[in-house]
Design a protein around this motif. Structure first.
Motif, PDB file in Angstrom:
ATOM      1  N   LYS A 285     -12.291   6.558   4.262  1.00 49.09           N
ATOM      2  CA  LYS A 285     -12.263   5.424   5.191  1.00 49.09           C
ATOM      3  C   LYS A 285     -13.414   4.463   4.926  1.00 49.09           C
ATOM      4  N   ARG A 286     -14.572   5.017   4.652  1.00 46.45           N
ATOM      5  CA  ARG A 286     -15.715   4.156   4.344  1.00 46.45           C
ATOM      6  C   ARG A 286     -15.471   3.364   3.064  1.00 46.45           C
ATOM      7  N   LEU A 287     -14.968   4.037   2.052  1.00 46.09           N
ATOM      8  CA  LEU A 287     -14.684   3.376   0.782  1.00 46.09           C
ATOM      9  C   LEU A 287     -13.576   2.344   0.927  1.00 46.09           C
ATOM     10  N   TRP A 288     -12.615   2.622   1.802  1.00 47.38           N
ATOM     11  CA  TRP A 288     -11.496   1.691   1.989  1.00 47.38           C
ATOM     12  C   TRP A 288     -11.974   0.361   2.568  1.00 47.38           C
ATOM     13  N   VAL A 289     -12.822   0.432   3.579  1.00 42.87           N
ATOM     14  CA  VAL A 289     -13.347  -0.799   4.174  1.00 42.87           C
ATOM     15  C   VAL A 289     -14.137  -1.584   3.134  1.00 42.87           C
ATOM     16  N   GLN A 290     -14.948  -0.901   2.343  1.00 35.23           N
ATOM     17  CA  GLN A 290     -15.710  -1.574   1.288  1.00 35.23           C
ATOM     18  C   GLN A 290     -14.770  -2.214   0.260  1.00 35.23           C
ATOM     19  N   ALA A 291     -13.671  -1.508  -0.062  1.00 33.71           N
ATOM     20  CA  ALA A 291     -12.718  -2.033  -1.037  1.00 33.71           C
ATOM     21  C   ALA A 291     -12.026  -3.285  -0.517  1.00 33.71           C
ATOM     22  N   CYS A 292     -11.698  -3.297   0.763  1.00 35.63           N
ATOM     23  CA  CYS A 292     -11.075  -4.488   1.353  1.00 35.63           C
ATOM     24  C   CYS A 292     -12.033  -5.680   1.292  1.00 35.63           C
ATOM     25  N   GLN A 293     -13.288  -5.430   1.566  1.00 35.84           N
ATOM     26  CA  GLN A 293     -14.285  -6.505   1.507  1.00 35.84           C
ATOM     27  C   GLN A 293     -14.469  -7.005   0.081  1.00 35.84           C
TER      28      GLN A 293
ATOM     29  N   LEU B 295       0.824  -1.210   0.000  1.00 34.07           N
ATOM     30  CA  LEU B 295       0.000   0.000   0.000  1.00 34.07           C
ATOM     31  C   LEU B 295       0.858   1.261   0.000  1.00 34.07           C
ATOM     32  N   ALA B 296       2.081   1.153  -0.510  1.00 34.45           N
ATOM     33  CA  ALA B 296       3.019   2.269  -0.451  1.00 34.45           C
ATOM     34  C   ALA B 296       2.495   3.525  -1.134  1.00 34.45           C
ATOM     35  N   GLU B 297       1.666   3.335  -2.170  1.00 35.08           N
ATOM     36  CA  GLU B 297       1.162   4.485  -2.921  1.00 35.08           C
ATOM     37  C   GLU B 297      -0.273   4.867  -2.531  1.00 35.08           C
ATOM     38  N   GLU B 298      -0.752   4.276  -1.440  1.00 35.59           N
ATOM     39  CA  GLU B 298      -2.137   4.525  -1.020  1.00 35.59           C
ATOM     40  C   GLU B 298      -2.212   5.773  -0.133  1.00 35.59           C
ATOM     41  N   VAL B 299      -1.571   6.848  -0.575  1.00 36.76           N
ATOM     42  CA  VAL B 299      -1.515   8.069   0.234  1.00 36.76           C
ATOM     43  C   VAL B 299      -1.935   9.310  -0.549  1.00 36.76           C
ATOM     44  N   LYS B 300      -2.334   9.128  -1.801  1.00 37.12           N
ATOM     45  CA  LYS B 300      -2.604  10.282  -2.657  1.00 37.12           C
ATOM     46  C   LYS B 300      -4.085  10.580  -2.830  1.00 37.12           C
ATOM     47  N   GLY B 301      -4.929   9.749  -2.250  1.00 37.87           N
ATOM     48  CA  GLY B 301      -6.361  10.002  -2.334  1.00 37.87           C
ATOM     49  C   GLY B 301      -6.968   9.580  -3.651  1.00 37.87           C
ATOM     50  N   LEU B 302      -8.209   9.999  -3.861  1.00 42.24           N
ATOM     51  CA  LEU B 302      -8.992   9.585  -5.021  1.00 42.24           C
ATOM     52  C   LEU B 302      -9.556  10.795  -5.744  1.00 42.24           C
TER      53      LEU B 302
ATOM     54  N   GLU C 263     -16.703  18.162 -13.891  1.00 39.71           N
ATOM     55  CA  GLU C 263     -16.231  18.531 -12.565  1.00 39.71           C
ATOM     56  C   GLU C 263     -15.713  17.312 -11.812  1.00 39.71           C
ATOM     57  N   LEU C 264     -14.563  17.492 -11.187  1.00 38.12           N
ATOM     58  CA  LEU C 264     -13.950  16.418 -10.424  1.00 38.12           C
ATOM     59  C   LEU C 264     -13.822  16.846  -8.966  1.00 38.12           C
ATOM     60  N   ARG C 265     -13.796  15.863  -8.100  1.00 37.11           N
ATOM     61  CA  ARG C 265     -13.658  16.153  -6.674  1.00 37.11           C
ATOM     62  C   ARG C 265     -12.602  15.234  -6.084  1.00 37.11           C
ATOM     63  N   VAL C 266     -11.708  15.814  -5.288  1.00 35.97           N
ATOM     64  CA  VAL C 266     -10.668  15.031  -4.632  1.00 35.97           C
ATOM     65  C   VAL C 266     -11.187  14.508  -3.297  1.00 35.97           C
ATOM     66  N   ILE C 267     -10.996  13.219  -3.073  1.00 40.30           N
ATOM     67  CA  ILE C 267     -11.324  12.617  -1.781  1.00 40.30           C
ATOM     68  C   ILE C 267     -10.007  12.384  -1.052  1.00 40.30           C
ATOM     69  N   ASN C 268      -9.755  13.161  -0.025  1.00 35.98           N
ATOM     70  CA  ASN C 268      -8.506  13.067   0.717  1.00 35.98           C
ATOM     71  C   ASN C 268      -8.482  11.835   1.612  1.00 35.98           C
ATOM     72  N   ILE C 269      -7.286  11.363   1.906  1.00 36.53           N
ATOM     73  CA  ILE C 269      -7.149  10.140   2.701  1.00 36.53           C
ATOM     74  C   ILE C 269      -7.604  10.331   4.143  1.00 36.53           C
ATOM     75  N   GLU C 270      -7.657  11.584   4.609  1.00 34.64           N
ATOM     76  CA  GLU C 270      -8.086  11.826   5.989  1.00 34.64           C
ATOM     77  C   GLU C 270      -9.605  11.834   6.142  1.00 34.64           C
ATOM     78  N   SER C 271     -10.323  11.844   5.039  1.00 36.22           N
ATOM     79  CA  SER C 271     -11.776  12.033   5.087  1.00 36.22           C
ATOM     80  C   SER C 271     -12.515  10.763   5.511  1.00 36.22           C
ATOM     81  N   ASP C 272     -13.698  10.971   6.061  1.00 38.30           N
ATOM     82  CA  ASP C 272     -14.559   9.837   6.414  1.00 38.30           C
ATOM     83  C   ASP C 272     -14.977   9.064   5.160  1.00 38.30           C
ATOM     84  N   SER C 273     -15.138   9.770   4.057  1.00 32.87           N
ATOM     85  CA  SER C 273     -15.524   9.119   2.801  1.00 32.87           C
ATOM     86  C   SER C 273     -14.467   8.117   2.370  1.00 32.87           C
TER      87      SER C 273
END
Length: 258
Positions: free
Chosen positions: A131-139, A85-92, A119-129
């Motif tokens: 974290k929610r997406l990350w758990v779903q992605a792991c599943q 996960l070395a590059e999992e720090v730049k957000g979405l 229009e694009l929107r950045v989802i930062n790694i600190e956001s609740d969004s």
């Protein structure tokens, strides 16, 4: 032949160069791809939007846009999937469609405006969004890897907290080191959630062995490591996966750079 795939950075991918190529073959390399972006709705774009990217860079971006990672895993049938996960720090990057997410990689930043024309929107790694997406992605990863009977090995890499300069290992200044430690706390959370949701082997890499080669202390070295790290990863993978007999001396190995 023992086939290996990598979802992660070049240091993990290049560990395969320390194995006998007559036995170990690397079949899939997927860098700069967030775990979250491996699923979701494909994103249509014109080839003209990517034409100024190099061939390899274009393939990385297209895999992200078209959501083909798991199709490639199914096609290449790796015996082992190495994940870091070395590059999992730049957000979405999020689009108007709630199911569309793209990795906010440096390759994508070169084309994202003409790429989608909306229009694009950045989802930062600190956001609740995130974290929610990350758990779903792991599943989701767990379901896909189970379905494809893919053996996963998690390589715990972090952002290096030291760098090399003229042959000397140096420390970052306090300001940069603070940013790095914050990113590594985020990565630790990501690794923890991955391990809670995915059946996999875990390999811990000592932080002291993770040294930035190119940052020169002037920037955060994300997925930037000295080449010696790949050999260490190879040794640990060999030990965990009973591949020691297929390791080759480092003096005869080669290191690919993308």
């Amino acid at each position: 032949m023992f086939n290996v795939a990598t979802l992660g950075c070049i240091a993990t991918r290049n560990c395969c160069n320390y194995f006998d190529s007559k036995f170990v073959k690397h079949v899939l390399y997927a860098p700069k791809l967030s775990l979250i972006a491996t699923s979701g709705n494909p994103i249509t774009c014109s080839q003209r939007a990517l034409e100024h990217l190099e061939y390899f860079q274009r393939g990385v971006v297209l895999r992200d846009l078209n959501k083909t990672f798991w199709n490639e895993v199914e096609h290449t049938k790796p015996d082992l999937l190495l994940v870091d996960l070395a590059e999992e720090v730049k957000g979405l990057i999020s689009m108007h469609d709630e199911g569309c997410f793209i990795t906010n990689s440096d390759y994508l930043k070169r084309v994202k405006v003409p790429l989608v024309g909306q229009e694009l929107r950045v989802i930062n790694i600190e956001s609740d969004s995130f974290k929610r997406l990350w758990v779903q992605a792991c599943q989701y990863f767990s379901r896909k890897s189970t379905l494809l009977k893919t053996k996963t090995v998690l390589i715990r890499l972090h952002v290096p907290e030291r760098f090399t300069s003229q042959g000397t290992i140096c420390s970052y200044d306090d300001a940069l080191l603070g940013k790095i430690k914050s990113l590594n706390r985020h990565l630790d959370w990501c690794y923890s959630e991955f391990l809670q949701n995915v059946d996999c082997h875990e390999i811990t890499i000592p932080l002291d062995a993770q040294i930035s080669e190119y940052s020169k202390g002037k920037k955060v070295g994300i997925a930037d490591y000295t080449k010696e790290l790949s050999e260490l990863i190879a040794v640990k993978v060999a030990s965990r996966c009973d591949l020691e007999m297929h390791l080759i001396p480092s003096s005869t190995s080669r290191v690919d750079l993308y």
